[in-house]
Design a protein around this motif. Structure first.
Motif, short mmCIF file in Angstrom:
data_model
loop_
_atom_site.label_atom_id
_atom_site.label_comp_id
_atom_site.label_asym_id
_atom_site.label_seq_id
_atom_site.Cartn_x
_atom_site.Cartn_y
_atom_site.Cartn_z
N PHE A 1 -41.44 -46.01 -35.12
CA PHE A 1 -40.34 -46.94 -35.39
C PHE A 1 -40.66 -48.31 -34.81
CE2 PHE A 1 -36.46 -49.15 -34.34
CZ PHE A 1 -35.63 -48.93 -35.43
N GLU A 2 -41.11 -48.32 -33.54
CA GLU A 2 -41.38 -49.58 -32.86
C GLU A 2 -42.54 -50.33 -33.50
OE1 GLU A 2 -39.91 -51.39 -29.98
OE2 GLU A 2 -38.45 -50.30 -31.19
N LYS A 3 -43.56 -49.60 -33.94
CA LYS A 3 -44.70 -50.26 -34.60
C LYS A 3 -44.23 -51.00 -35.85
CE LYS A 3 -48.41 -47.17 -33.06
NZ LYS A 3 -49.40 -46.14 -33.47
N ILE A 4 -43.29 -50.39 -36.56
CA ILE A 4 -42.76 -51.02 -37.78
C ILE A 4 -41.86 -52.19 -37.42
CG2 ILE A 4 -41.31 -50.67 -39.82
CD1 ILE A 4 -42.33 -47.73 -39.81
N ARG A 5 -40.99 -52.01 -36.41
CA ARG A 5 -40.10 -53.10 -36.01
C ARG A 5 -40.89 -54.33 -35.55
NH1 ARG A 5 -38.04 -55.40 -31.56
NH2 ARG A 5 -39.14 -53.96 -30.18
N LEU A 6 -41.98 -54.10 -34.85
CA LEU A 6 -42.76 -55.22 -34.33
C LEU A 6 -43.41 -56.05 -35.43
CD1 LEU A 6 -44.42 -53.54 -31.22
CD2 LEU A 6 -42.58 -55.23 -31.24
N ARG A 7 -43.45 -55.51 -36.66
CA ARG A 7 -43.97 -56.30 -37.78
C ARG A 7 -43.06 -57.47 -38.13
NH1 ARG A 7 -45.43 -51.13 -41.68
NH2 ARG A 7 -46.75 -50.04 -40.17
N PHE A 8 -41.81 -57.42 -37.64
CA PHE A 8 -40.90 -58.54 -37.87
C PHE A 8 -41.41 -59.82 -37.20
CE2 PHE A 8 -38.09 -55.36 -39.42
CZ PHE A 8 -37.13 -56.02 -40.19
N ALA A 9 -42.37 -59.69 -36.30
CA ALA A 9 -42.96 -60.87 -35.66
C ALA A 9 -43.63 -61.78 -36.68
CB ALA A 9 -43.98 -60.44 -34.60
N HIS A 10 -43.96 -61.22 -37.86
CA HIS A 10 -44.64 -61.99 -38.90
C HIS A 10 -43.69 -62.48 -39.99
CE1 HIS A 10 -48.14 -60.53 -36.85
NE2 HIS A 10 -47.93 -59.27 -37.21
N LEU A 11 -42.39 -62.25 -39.81
CA LEU A 11 -41.41 -62.66 -40.81
C LEU A 11 -40.77 -63.99 -40.40
CD1 LEU A 11 -41.83 -59.79 -41.86
CD2 LEU A 11 -39.34 -59.59 -42.12
N GLU A 12 -40.16 -64.63 -41.38
CA GLU A 12 -39.36 -65.83 -41.13
C GLU A 12 -37.89 -65.45 -41.13
OE1 GLU A 12 -40.35 -68.78 -40.40
OE2 GLU A 12 -42.51 -68.59 -40.76
N PRO A 13 -37.07 -66.00 -40.24
CA PRO A 13 -37.44 -66.93 -39.17
C PRO A 13 -38.17 -66.22 -38.04
CG PRO A 13 -35.13 -66.38 -39.00
CD PRO A 13 -35.61 -65.76 -40.27
N VAL A 14 -39.21 -66.86 -37.53
CA VAL A 14 -40.03 -66.24 -36.48
C VAL A 14 -39.18 -65.99 -35.24
CG1 VAL A 14 -42.09 -66.46 -35.10
CG2 VAL A 14 -42.03 -67.45 -37.38
N GLY A 15 -39.33 -64.79 -34.68
CA GLY A 15 -38.56 -64.41 -33.50
C GLY A 15 -37.42 -63.47 -33.82
N ILE A 16 -37.16 -63.29 -35.12
CA ILE A 16 -36.06 -62.44 -35.54
C ILE A 16 -36.36 -60.97 -35.23
CG2 ILE A 16 -36.79 -61.88 -37.90
CD1 ILE A 16 -33.33 -63.19 -36.94
N ALA A 17 -35.32 -60.18 -34.97
CA ALA A 17 -35.42 -58.73 -34.74
C ALA A 17 -36.07 -58.36 -33.41
CB ALA A 17 -36.13 -58.02 -35.89
N ALA A 18 -36.22 -59.33 -32.53
CA ALA A 18 -36.67 -59.02 -31.17
C ALA A 18 -35.50 -58.40 -30.40
CB ALA A 18 -37.15 -60.28 -30.46
N LYS A 19 -35.82 -57.67 -29.33
CA LYS A 19 -34.77 -57.02 -28.55
C LYS A 19 -34.14 -57.95 -27.53
CE LYS A 19 -36.21 -52.18 -28.93
NZ LYS A 19 -36.62 -50.97 -28.20
N ASP A 20 -34.88 -58.98 -27.12
CA ASP A 20 -34.34 -59.91 -26.14
C ASP A 20 -35.07 -61.24 -26.26
OD1 ASP A 20 -36.85 -59.53 -24.86
OD2 ASP A 20 -36.02 -57.87 -23.67
N LEU A 21 -34.67 -62.18 -25.41
CA LEU A 21 -35.26 -63.52 -25.47
C LEU A 21 -36.75 -63.50 -25.23
CD1 LEU A 21 -34.90 -66.62 -25.56
CD2 LEU A 21 -34.51 -66.54 -23.08
N ALA A 22 -37.20 -62.74 -24.24
CA ALA A 22 -38.64 -62.71 -23.93
C ALA A 22 -39.45 -62.22 -25.12
CB ALA A 22 -38.89 -61.83 -22.71
N GLU A 23 -39.00 -61.14 -25.74
CA GLU A 23 -39.74 -60.62 -26.89
C GLU A 23 -39.69 -61.59 -28.06
OE1 GLU A 23 -40.27 -56.22 -28.64
OE2 GLU A 23 -38.34 -57.12 -29.19
#
Length: 422
Positions: free
Chosen positions: A142-164
């Motif tokens: 699940f997490e491997k798939i969620r982390l692919r949101f790092a490549h989507l626009e707007p960048v930063g979306i779907a992170a769990k917190d500010l740092a991520e």
């Protein structure tokens, strides 16, 4: 196009400075919000009445050239990327859920679950464990798939917190390879950021962090208001370009002359009312000049080409002001033309070099991939070498990877596999 500058009538530098200093909310507000921005001045002034110009149907006021204009060029994707479309964050994300990042039904199901569980700021707050249990997949998958949101626009979306979210955005930034490790360290300990001030590359890290969106969905929160263009740019019957202010939408200010002007209080309020009229006139003059300069520098775009390099500093030098002042002047402002409705800020591209825009580099990158060998696709390092040689600029490999992902182009090994499938 040089003649365009000579036709404009702009007030003195002193008057412009005075207007910006005293009536900044009027300059900064969108045309649709202009009446609201003026309300505090009106409410405290008994000699002033204001009539809003916002109620009528906007389309009735747009020149037919703009309404009927058709786009006839090969850069459709660039236009779609720049055009202001009334899409929600969820519609934008929905369009990106598919190949190559989410090619399987499982990955798409996870992606849709993530989107459905974003809070108003764009952070993920779903119950991952319940979802995984119900669908028979592991948390790691699940997490491997969620982390692919790092490549989507707007960048930063779907992170769990500010740092991520910042780490997502870091991999799409223009930070140098040397400053990258320090930036990661600072993001993970953001509360103690000043403890790193003596580190090498700290100033670059601060510059990059200053470009990040916080929260990641902020641009969609800001764009919820109805868009009303300040300027209309179109080709007239003589096939020459014309720039018109959307004057019909400006509120009308009426000063009541029935008051006794010899009263000191009334005299002061009449003076303030006239200053308010001056502020509106200065707003018109400022934006009209901005429009003239945009047409001059971006003429190729209005005739079907791409956006060329144009920085805020260029306009600031013309006006004799700080770039931050010009930034406020174009904020929340839009231009209607026969290619669509655009935010003014979209005409100010990030210039990698004085004469090279990132839009031109992306277009060249697409051309390289289209012409590459199917047996030996170009690696990011090879693409970097070719781009640096072509444009005579200095870049890092990470920037090429970022552009490639933004253009939805797979890596060289993935492209080779795709080529062999056809």
């Amino acid at each position: 196009m040089a003649g365009l500058r000579q036709n404009t009538s702009v007030e003195t530098k002193h008057k412009l400075s005075n207007t910006l200093r005293n009536w900044l909310p009027i300059l900064h507000s969108s045309l649709g919000d202009l009446s609201d921005a003026m309300a505090p001045f009106i409410e405290s002034n008994p000699v002033v009445e204001i009539e809003s110009g916002y109620e009528d149907d906007f389309e009735k006021r747009i020149p037919k050239k703009i309404i009927s204009g058709q786009v006839s060029n090969s850069r459709t994707e660039q236009i779609e990327a720049l055009t202001i479309q009334k899409k929600s964050l969820y519609e934008v994300l929905d369009e990106q859920i598919g190949k190559p990042l989410f090619p399987t039904p499982v990955s798409q199901e996870v992606a849709f679950f993530v989107v459905e569980n974003l809070d108003e700021n764009g952070y993920y707050e779903g119950d991952s464990e319940s979802f995984c249990s119900k669908n028979g997949i592991s948390i790691d998958e699940f997490e491997k798939i969620r982390l692919r949101f790092a490549h989507l626009e707007p960048v930063g979306i779907a992170a769990k917190d500010l740092a991520e979210s910042f780490l997502f955005q870091l991999d799409s930034s223009d930070i140098s390879d040397e400053a990258y490790p320090l930036c990661v360290e600072i993001i993970k300990d953001i509360q103690a950021i000043h403890n790193f001030s003596d580190k090498e590359h700290f100033s670059e890290v601060m510059r990059v962090l200053g470009t990040f969106k916080n929260p990641p969905a902020i641009e969609y929160q800001e764009e919820s208001a109805h868009v009303v263009p300040d300027l209309m740019i179109f080709f007239n019957d003589e096939n020459s370009i014309e720039i018109k202010l959307n004057d019909a939408y400006y509120p009308t200010i009426k000063i009541d002359s029935n008051y006794a002007v010899e009263h000191e209080f009334i005299t002061q309020k009449i003076k303030e009312a006239k200053s308010l009229v001056d502020a509106l006139d200065m707003r018109r003059a400022t934006l009209y000049k901005v429009g003239l300069m945009i047409v001059e520098y971006q003429y190729e775009f209005f005739t079907g080409g791409q956006v060329m390099p144009l920085t805020l500093k260029t306009l600031a030098d013309e006006f004799g002001h700080n770039p931050s002042t010009i930034s406020r002047a174009i904020a929340n402002k839009y231009i209607a033309c026969d290619r669509g409705v655009f935010a003014m800020k979209e005409f100010f591209t990030t210039a990698i070099d004085e004469d090279v825009s990132n839009a031109a580099i992306k277009e060249f990158l697409v051309g390289l991939v289209k012409q590459e060998s199917r047996e030996k696709p170009l690696s990011d390092m090879k693409l970097l070498d070719l781009i640096q040689d072509k444009f005579k600029v200095k870049m890092v490999r990470r920037t090429i990877a970022k552009y490639r992902k933004q253009l939805n182009i797979a890596g060289s090994s993935e492209r080779k596999k795709l080529y062999h499938l056809h």
